[in-house]
Design a protein around this motif. Structure first.
Motif, PDB file in Angstrom:
ATOM      1  N   CYS A 170       0.840  -1.201   0.000  1.00  0.00           N
ATOM      2  CA  CYS A 170       0.000   0.000   0.000  1.00  0.00           C
ATOM      3  C   CYS A 170       0.871   1.245   0.000  1.00  0.00           C
ATOM      4  N   MET A 171       0.441   2.248  -0.726  1.00  0.00           N
ATOM      5  CA  MET A 171       1.227   3.476  -0.803  1.00  0.00           C
ATOM      6  C   MET A 171       0.395   4.721  -0.524  1.00  0.00           C
ATOM      7  N   HIS A 172      -0.896   4.566  -0.397  1.00  0.00           N
ATOM      8  CA  HIS A 172      -1.780   5.696  -0.138  1.00  0.00           C
ATOM      9  C   HIS A 172      -2.599   5.412   1.114  1.00  0.00           C
ATOM     10  N   TRP A 173      -2.898   6.446   1.853  1.00  0.00           N
ATOM     11  CA  TRP A 173      -3.755   6.314   3.021  1.00  0.00           C
ATOM     12  C   TRP A 173      -4.948   7.246   2.865  1.00  0.00           C
ATOM     13  N   THR A 174      -6.033   6.888   3.485  1.00  0.00           N
ATOM     14  CA  THR A 174      -7.236   7.713   3.476  1.00  0.00           C
ATOM     15  C   THR A 174      -7.815   7.685   4.880  1.00  0.00           C
ATOM     16  N   TRP A 175      -8.270   8.825   5.349  1.00  0.00           N
ATOM     17  CA  TRP A 175      -8.825   8.943   6.701  1.00  0.00           C
ATOM     18  C   TRP A 175     -10.190   9.595   6.624  1.00  0.00           C
ATOM     19  N   LYS A 182     -16.549   7.320  10.756  1.00  0.00           N
ATOM     20  CA  LYS A 182     -15.741   8.358  11.403  1.00  0.00           C
ATOM     21  C   LYS A 182     -14.579   7.738  12.166  1.00  0.00           C
ATOM     22  N   GLY A 183     -13.374   8.264  11.940  1.00  0.00           N
ATOM     23  CA  GLY A 183     -12.181   7.809  12.623  1.00  0.00           C
ATOM     24  C   GLY A 183     -11.452   6.675  11.919  1.00  0.00           C
ATOM     25  N   GLU A 184     -12.056   6.120  10.878  1.00  0.00           N
ATOM     26  CA  GLU A 184     -11.429   5.009  10.150  1.00  0.00           C
ATOM     27  C   GLU A 184     -10.310   5.510   9.244  1.00  0.00           C
ATOM     28  N   CYS A 185      -9.262   4.726   9.163  1.00  0.00           N
ATOM     29  CA  CYS A 185      -8.146   5.002   8.269  1.00  0.00           C
ATOM     30  C   CYS A 185      -7.914   3.732   7.462  1.00  0.00           C
ATOM     31  N   TRP A 186      -7.787   3.869   6.163  1.00  0.00           N
ATOM     32  CA  TRP A 186      -7.545   2.682   5.340  1.00  0.00           C
ATOM     33  C   TRP A 186      -6.442   2.948   4.334  1.00  0.00           C
ATOM     34  N   LEU A 187      -5.792   1.855   3.920  1.00  0.00           N
ATOM     35  CA  LEU A 187      -4.683   1.919   2.978  1.00  0.00           C
ATOM     36  C   LEU A 187      -5.135   1.411   1.621  1.00  0.00           C
ATOM     37  N   LYS A 188      -4.476   1.890   0.573  1.00  0.00           N
ATOM     38  CA  LYS A 188      -4.816   1.408  -0.759  1.00  0.00           C
ATOM     39  C   LYS A 188      -3.609   1.502  -1.668  1.00  0.00           C
ATOM     40  N   GLN A 210     -11.243  16.287  -4.784  1.00  0.00           N
ATOM     41  CA  GLN A 210     -11.047  17.273  -3.726  1.00  0.00           C
ATOM     42  C   GLN A 210     -12.145  18.313  -3.844  1.00  0.00           C
ATOM     43  N   GLY A 211     -12.464  18.949  -2.728  1.00  0.00           N
ATOM     44  CA  GLY A 211     -13.526  19.953  -2.756  1.00  0.00           C
ATOM     45  C   GLY A 211     -14.879  19.328  -3.035  1.00  0.00           C
ATOM     46  N   ALA A 212     -15.622  19.931  -3.931  1.00  0.00           N
ATOM     47  CA  ALA A 212     -16.963  19.453  -4.271  1.00  0.00           C
ATOM     48  C   ALA A 212     -16.893  18.376  -5.355  1.00  0.00           C
ATOM     49  N   TYR A 213     -17.722  17.345  -5.206  1.00  0.00           N
ATOM     50  CA  TYR A 213     -17.861  16.365  -6.284  1.00  0.00           C
ATOM     51  C   TYR A 213     -18.517  17.062  -7.464  1.00  0.00           C
ATOM     52  N   ASP A 214     -18.067  16.763  -8.681  1.00  0.00           N
ATOM     53  CA  ASP A 214     -18.686  17.401  -9.845  1.00  0.00           C
ATOM     54  C   ASP A 214     -20.062  16.785 -10.132  1.00  0.00           C
ATOM     55  N   GLU A 215     -20.832  17.467 -10.941  1.00  0.00           N
ATOM     56  CA  GLU A 215     -22.212  17.053 -11.220  1.00  0.00           C
ATOM     57  C   GLU A 215     -22.282  15.653 -11.834  1.00  0.00           C
ATOM     58  N   ALA A 216     -21.377  15.342 -12.756  1.00  0.00           N
ATOM     59  CA  ALA A 216     -21.381  14.017 -13.395  1.00  0.00           C
ATOM     60  C   ALA A 216     -21.166  12.909 -12.357  1.00  0.00           C
ATOM     61  N   PRO A 257     -15.711  13.872   1.608  1.00  0.00           N
ATOM     62  CA  PRO A 257     -15.694  13.836   3.069  1.00  0.00           C
ATOM     63  C   PRO A 257     -14.438  13.254   3.701  1.00  0.00           C
ATOM     64  N   TRP A 258     -13.448  12.863   2.926  1.00  0.00           N
ATOM     65  CA  TRP A 258     -12.270  12.205   3.470  1.00  0.00           C
ATOM     66  C   TRP A 258     -11.004  12.971   3.136  1.00  0.00           C
ATOM     67  N   VAL A 259      -9.931  12.603   3.837  1.00  0.00           N
ATOM     68  CA  VAL A 259      -8.604  13.194   3.637  1.00  0.00           C
ATOM     69  C   VAL A 259      -7.697  12.052   3.193  1.00  0.00           C
ATOM     70  N   SER A 260      -6.834  12.308   2.209  1.00  0.00           N
ATOM     71  CA  SER A 260      -5.988  11.250   1.689  1.00  0.00           C
ATOM     72  C   SER A 260      -4.577  11.768   1.447  1.00  0.00           C
TER      73      SER A 260
END
Length: 86
Positions: A2-7, A29-35, A48-54, A67-70
């Motif tokens: 794994c090289m990326h994390w998401t919280w 909430k509070g979960e952290c996962w690797l990918k 990032q920011g707002a999801y686009d309409e599509a 809603p997450w940080v990566s």
């Protein structure tokens, strides 16, 4: 490998206890996962920011904002070697 994390920090209102992600898991909430992703040496920002309409039209239950940080962990071969020997 794994090289990326998401919280999932949680949020306000409807998304206070979970994080929407377009995968098969229910992230809370509070979960952290690797990918792992292809092209790890040259990562790109996919959301990032707002999801686009599509995206929101395709994923009808998605919130307005991501809603997450990566992030990404980058280690060279030299930095990895001591970890392999341990």
């Amino acid at each position: 490998r794994c090289m990326h994390w998401t919280w999932c920090p949680g949020g306000d209102g409807e998304w206070a206890s979970e994080c929407f992600a377009p995968d098969i898991h229910n992230h809370t909430k509070g979960e952290c996962w690797l990918k792992w992703t292809h092209g790890g040496g040259a990562p790109h920002v996919n959301r990032q920011g707002a999801y686009d309409e599509a995206f929101r039209n395709h994923h009808r239950t998605a919130p307005y904002w991501v809603p997450w940080v990566s992030g990404r962990i980058h280690l060279t071969r030299e930095q990895l070697q001591p970890m392999r020997e341990a």
